[in-house]
Write an enzyme that holds these catalytic residues in place. Structure first.
Site, PDB file in Angstrom:
ATOM      1  N   LYS A 197       0.866  -1.176   0.000  1.00 33.36           N
ATOM      2  CA  LYS A 197       0.000   0.000   0.000  1.00 33.36           C
ATOM      3  C   LYS A 197       0.902   1.225   0.000  1.00 33.36           C
ATOM      4  O   LYS A 197       1.691   1.429   0.922  1.00 33.36           O
ATOM      5  CB  LYS A 197      -0.900   0.003   1.220  1.00 33.36           C
ATOM      6  N   LYS A 249      -2.164  -1.529  -3.878  1.00 33.67           N
ATOM      7  CA  LYS A 249      -3.026  -0.360  -3.831  1.00 33.67           C
ATOM      8  C   LYS A 249      -2.187   0.910  -3.832  1.00 33.67           C
ATOM      9  O   LYS A 249      -1.201   0.962  -3.095  1.00 33.67           O
ATOM     10  CB  LYS A 249      -3.844  -0.440  -2.545  1.00 33.67           C
TER      11      LYS A 249
HETATM   12  C1  PBG Z   1      -7.071   3.274   5.298  1.00 35.09           C
HETATM   13  C2  PBG Z   1      -7.542   3.265   3.896  1.00 35.09           C
HETATM   14  C3  PBG Z   1      -7.425   4.288   2.952  1.00 35.09           C
HETATM   15  C4  PBG Z   1      -8.039   3.812   1.787  1.00 35.09           C
HETATM   16  C5  PBG Z   1      -8.530   2.547   2.066  1.00 35.09           C
HETATM   17  N1  PBG Z   1      -8.189   2.218   3.359  1.00 35.09           N
HETATM   18  C6  PBG Z   1      -6.900   5.652   3.063  1.00 35.09           C
HETATM   19  C7  PBG Z   1      -5.497   5.919   3.374  1.00 35.09           C
HETATM   20  O1  PBG Z   1      -4.672   5.026   3.527  1.00 35.09           O
HETATM   21  O2  PBG Z   1      -5.183   7.101   3.479  1.00 35.09           O
HETATM   22  C8  PBG Z   1      -8.153   4.552   0.508  1.00 35.09           C
HETATM   23  C9  PBG Z   1      -9.173   4.022  -0.446  1.00 35.09           C
HETATM   24  C10 PBG Z   1      -9.469   4.926  -1.572  1.00 35.09           C
HETATM   25  O3  PBG Z   1      -8.824   5.965  -1.781  1.00 35.09           O
HETATM   26  O4  PBG Z   1     -10.391   4.595  -2.319  1.00 35.09           O
HETATM   27  N2  PBG Z   1      -8.073   2.786   6.174  1.00 35.09           N
END
Ligand code: PBG
Length: 323
Positions: A197, A249
């Site tokens: 991520k 992601k």
């Molecule tokens: C954290 C989380 C995020 C997203 C999914 N889970 C935000 C982040 O890490 O700042 C982002 C998902 C999206 O942008 O569609 N709980």
């Protein structure tokens, strides 16, 4: 024989030929719908930066879940938007917290007809907006956060999640969650690990969707977009710790990472087409600059082609219906 002797165009002649030789398939079962539920909401609340996506009420969430199931989506990923935040994100662990209540609602509604998943992360629940708890100097405390994730995952599974999705990028998160689930007797509850991520500008609209309290950034825990080898290290660790599925992601700016992970993973690989990817296509389409429906399918096909078995996308229900 006259030049050219090789004619790849031959296989593009008719729709039937193109269908016959298509290498990549996009089916409803490949798609997972992320959903937001807002505590205390009387009406669904539109998210301005994500046209077509709302913060659901308990009621509208159940209805949207049923629609998604009827369209044949592979799964649902639930996010909670709580009324109250605190330093440790305690509403995320509370069985009566918004996300756990929503999991119970949705699971009661859909049973085993789809896979119900939960975001296992504290950022929606903390008053500082970070994905973990902070130490005395305001830094995200990895090991203190793990203990909270373990409790949160157990609460989510007990509320009805088939699969938990730790997304906070803490070291050891998959291992502690696996141990906690097993110790609580939930050996069949799965873990979709957010393995790679990245810290990303493409999460912008999501922050609005969950009313994130964050000031600053997540660069000390989310990965640097410059790195791919590091993603493979995270993959090895998540697999060793017991991840049942792994995720990359965002998707579109990281298709090479997705490919690299898919080539070596021995568990199913997911990719998350995040809020900013959704917003870009919707905004361009609203301006008449691209053909929306074609662009949507093209992005999803690209993610599948890069190696994703599963794609999280805010278009899941719509696309599943169209396919
Ligand atoms: C954290 C989380 C995020 C997203 C999914 N889970 C935000 C982040 O890490 O700042 C982002 C998902 C999206 O942008 O569609 N709980």
């Amino acid at each position: 024989m006259a030049f050219p002797t090789h004619r790849p165009r031959r296989l593009r002649t008719t729709p039937a030929l193109r269908r016959l030789v298509a290498e990549t398939d996009l089916r409803p079962r490949h798609l997972v719908l992320p959903m937001f539920v807002k505590e205390g909401a009387a009406e669904p609340v539109p998210i301005p930066s994500m046209p077509g996506v709302v913060q659901h009420t308990r009621d509208s969430l159940r209805k949207a879940a049923v629609e998604a199931v009827e369209a044949g989506v592979g799964g649902l990923m639930l996010f909670g938007v709580p009324e109250r935040h605190d330093a440790t994100g305690s509403a995320g662990v509370d069985p009566d917290g918004v996300l756990n209540v929503a999991l119970r609602d949705v699971r009661a509604e859909v049973g085993d007809a789809t896979v119900v998943m939960a975001d296992t992360c504290l950022d929606e629940f903390t008053d500082h907006g970070h994905c973990g708890v902070l130490d005395s100097e305001g830094r995200v405390d990895n090991d203190a956060t793990l203990a909270v994730y373990a409790d949160m995952a157990v609460a989510q599974v007990e509320a009805g999640a088939h699969v938990v999705g730790p997304s906070g990028m803490m070291d050891g998160q998959v291992g502690v969650i696996r141990d906690a689930l097993d110790a609580a007797g939930h050996v069949d509850a799965g873990i979709l690990a957010y393995t790679a991520k990245y810290t990303s500008a493409f999460y912008g609209p999501f922050r609005q969707a969950v009313e994130s309290q964050l000031t600053g950034d997540r660069k000390t825990y989310q990965q640097d977009s410059a790195n791919v080898r590091e993603a493979l290290r995270e993959l090895a660790l998540d697999l060793e710790e017991g991840a049942d599925m792994v995720m990359v992601k965002p998707a579109m700016a990281y298709l090479d990472v997705l490919r690299a992970v898919a080539e070596v993973s021995d568990v199913p690989v997911a990719a998350y087409q995040v809020s900013g990817e959704y917003a870009m296509v919707e905004a361009a389409a609203a301006n008449g600059w691209i053909e929306r429906d074609r662009a949507v399918l093209e992005t999803l096909t690209g993610i599948r082609r890069a190696g994703a078995d599963i794609v999280l996308t805010y278009w899941a229900t719509e696309v599943a219906t169209r396919l």
